[in-house]
Write an enzyme that holds these catalytic residues in place. Sequence first.
Site, PDB file in Angstrom:
ATOM      1  N   GLY A  74       0.939  -1.031   0.096  1.00 18.08           N
ATOM      2  CA  GLY A  74       0.327  -0.147  -0.104  1.00 18.08           C
ATOM      3  C   GLY A  74       0.796   0.848  -0.133  1.00 18.08           C
ATOM      4  O   GLY A  74       0.663   2.215  -0.578  1.00 18.08           O
ATOM      5  N   ASN A 152      -7.945   3.898   8.778  1.00 16.39           N
ATOM      6  CA  ASN A 152      -7.028   2.960   9.792  1.00 16.39           C
ATOM      7  C   ASN A 152      -7.311   3.132  11.415  1.00 16.39           C
ATOM      8  O   ASN A 152      -7.187   1.614  11.734  1.00 16.39           O
ATOM      9  CB  ASN A 152      -5.698   2.973   8.749  1.00 16.39           C
ATOM     10  CG  ASN A 152      -4.567   4.285   9.165  1.00 16.39           C
ATOM     11  OD1 ASN A 152      -5.381   5.351   8.706  1.00 16.39           O
ATOM     12  ND2 ASN A 152      -3.587   4.143  10.275  1.00 16.39           N
ATOM     13  N   GLN A 180      -7.712  -0.034   3.656  1.00 12.34           N
ATOM     14  CA  GLN A 180      -7.746  -0.719   5.219  1.00 12.34           C
ATOM     15  C   GLN A 180      -9.723  -1.418   4.306  1.00 12.34           C
ATOM     16  O   GLN A 180     -10.105  -1.715   5.081  1.00 12.34           O
ATOM     17  CB  GLN A 180      -8.330   0.368   6.445  1.00 12.34           C
ATOM     18  CG  GLN A 180      -7.272   0.782   6.577  1.00 12.34           C
ATOM     19  CD  GLN A 180      -6.537  -0.591   7.723  1.00 12.34           C
ATOM     20  OE1 GLN A 180      -7.461  -1.332   7.867  1.00 12.34           O
ATOM     21  NE2 GLN A 180      -5.770  -0.337   8.025  1.00 12.34           N
ATOM     22  N   SER A 200      -3.591  -3.234  -0.648  1.00 16.93           N
ATOM     23  CA  SER A 200      -2.770  -4.287  -0.374  1.00 16.93           C
ATOM     24  C   SER A 200      -2.351  -5.288   0.768  1.00 16.93           C
ATOM     25  O   SER A 200      -4.353  -5.609   1.004  1.00 16.93           O
ATOM     26  CB  SER A 200      -1.611  -2.907   1.712  1.00 16.93           C
ATOM     27  OG  SER A 200      -0.682  -4.009   2.084  1.00 16.93           O
ATOM     28  N   HIS A 202      -1.191  -7.418   2.848  1.00 20.42           N
ATOM     29  CA  HIS A 202      -1.333  -8.234   3.786  1.00 20.42           C
ATOM     30  C   HIS A 202      -3.084  -7.703   4.749  1.00 20.42           C
ATOM     31  O   HIS A 202      -2.852  -8.229   6.430  1.00 20.42           O
ATOM     32  CB  HIS A 202      -0.500  -7.847   4.819  1.00 20.42           C
ATOM     33  CG  HIS A 202       0.167  -6.171   5.100  1.00 20.42           C
ATOM     34  ND1 HIS A 202      -0.092  -6.315   6.222  1.00 20.42           N
ATOM     35  CD2 HIS A 202       0.399  -5.535   4.396  1.00 20.42           C
ATOM     36  CE1 HIS A 202       0.348  -4.818   6.589  1.00 20.42           C
ATOM     37  NE2 HIS A 202       0.453  -4.791   5.190  1.00 20.42           N
ATOM     38  N   CYS A 326       1.343   1.504  12.015  1.00 17.81           N
ATOM     39  CA  CYS A 326       2.693   1.813  11.887  1.00 17.81           C
ATOM     40  C   CYS A 326       3.025   3.324  12.985  1.00 17.81           C
ATOM     41  O   CYS A 326       4.312   3.897  13.212  1.00 17.81           O
ATOM     42  CB  CYS A 326       2.740   2.782  10.714  1.00 17.81           C
ATOM     43  SG  CYS A 326       1.434   1.584   9.532  1.00 17.81           S
TER      44      CYS A 326
HETATM   45  N1  PLP Z   1      -2.726   2.871   3.851  1.00 18.76           N
HETATM   46  C1  PLP Z   1      -2.954   3.160   5.141  1.00 18.76           C
HETATM   47  C2  PLP Z   1      -4.936   3.541   5.100  1.00 18.76           C
HETATM   48  C3  PLP Z   1      -2.883   1.250   5.850  1.00 18.76           C
HETATM   49  O1  PLP Z   1      -3.832   1.404   6.771  1.00 18.76           O
HETATM   50  C4  PLP Z   1      -1.901   1.233   5.541  1.00 18.76           C
HETATM   51  C5  PLP Z   1      -1.264   0.591   5.938  1.00 18.76           C
HETATM   52  O2  PLP Z   1      -1.384   0.477   7.866  1.00 18.76           O
HETATM   53  C6  PLP Z   1      -1.022   2.149   4.803  1.00 18.76           C
HETATM   54  C7  PLP Z   1      -1.450   2.512   3.506  1.00 18.76           C
HETATM   55  C8  PLP Z   1       0.833   1.131   3.797  1.00 18.76           C
HETATM   56  O3  PLP Z   1       0.220  -0.113   3.448  1.00 18.76           O
HETATM   57  P1  PLP Z   1       1.457  -1.839   3.360  1.00 18.76           P
HETATM   58  O4  PLP Z   1       1.399  -2.156   4.539  1.00 18.76           O
HETATM   59  O5  PLP Z   1       0.871  -2.761   3.035  1.00 18.76           O
HETATM   60  O6  PLP Z   1       2.656  -0.402   2.972  1.00 18.76           O
END
Ligand code: PLP
Length: 391
Positions: A74, A152, A180, A200, A202, A326
């Site tokens: 993502g 998220n 999400q 994404s 996972h 994150c």
């Molecule tokens: N965007 C959102 C809203 C997310 O929740 C996340 C990951 O938590 C990402 C982007 C990033 O995705 P990735 O972990 O596949 O890089």
Amino acid sequence: MTDKQIIYMDHAATTSTGPKVVSAMLPYFTKQYGNPSSIYSIAQKNRAVIEECRMNIAKSLNASSGNVYFTAGGTEADNWALKGCACIHGKGHIITSKIEHHAILHTCDFLCKHGYDITYLDVDENGLIRPDRVMTSIRKDTIMISVMCANNEIGVIEPIKEIGEIARKNNIIFHTDAVQAYGQIPIDVDELNIDMLSASGHKLGGPKGIGFLYIRKGVNVESFIHGGAQEGGNRSGTENVPAIVGLSKAVEESFKTMDERAKHEIELRNYMIEKIMKEIPYVRLNGHRIRRLPNNVNMSFQFVQGEALLVMLDMDGICASAGSACASGSSSPSHVLLAIGLPDDIAYGAVRFTLGFENTISQIDYVVDCLKKHVGKLREMSPQYEDFCKR
Ligand code: PLP
């Protein structure tokens, strides 16, 4: 010694890769390992497999016009959407929101340093973006609007269709970060007027390190990774065939079970919210009560540090998250919770539970019992709580 039983309630951070997904992937490591760019038949079979996966994913978005480009997740898809569009224009104005994931916000910071102008839209106390604010933020030089499908941290589902309509009418490219939302709620890129969409693997039972960017036909975006001719020359590098196959299988499975899963998760979510509100004083639900992802429960426990609560829950085998995974580890309160107007102390007391198909009512009963016990203990140690009780 037996492993302690784990109650996993952090599905927004990541999900386990399902057994059907793993078995679909395995042959591509050991038997069908050819490089899709080679000319012999085991390699060419992989080229065909990639195209099948691409079509499968496009179908899940009802993407009749446009294409799906595989990325390493993502974050990369978000970076590509923003930088790729900015690069084509050379300068200009981008509209986004204050509650986006850092994959968007930090990319906007980068673009700002390179001369692009960014408007960060406010949200209301529930986390909703007002489409009329999008409208009034548009300038002559606006090149792109990027607003997430669902947040998220607090799970709020944004008015994507209305924002997409505004973008379409004004001839501005509309990107949405659906990391999400994809696999949790139906998304039709045509109906919602989406030009670009990030997702994404996972987050929906697929492997980590794989995702995609959907780009509508006719939308001009600069290539992201230069090199070979893979992904039409737009995202070079030998394709991660096992991960692409895994992502496609995960998409198939999650769309097959979407309705049943959502029903189950909504039931659990509502039960958990009501039980916490009833049994623990001085709590607050963060994010819109109804317009939220089926699996998201984000609560603030006043006079408590969310991180301390998480450590205690971890000792009981419960996995949850403070704000977004994150962002955890950082000592400032979540930007999302601040954007919905929470004072610092309430934002610090937030814990996010994101439920999955395998969670049960009896697990929720256990988690709420643990919460009650730990919140009580932490409050006993809180000088602010002591002061509050004396008043
Ligand atoms: N965007 C959102 C809203 C997310 O929740 C996340 C990951 O938590 C990402 C982007 C990033 O995705 P990735 O972990 O596949 O890089």
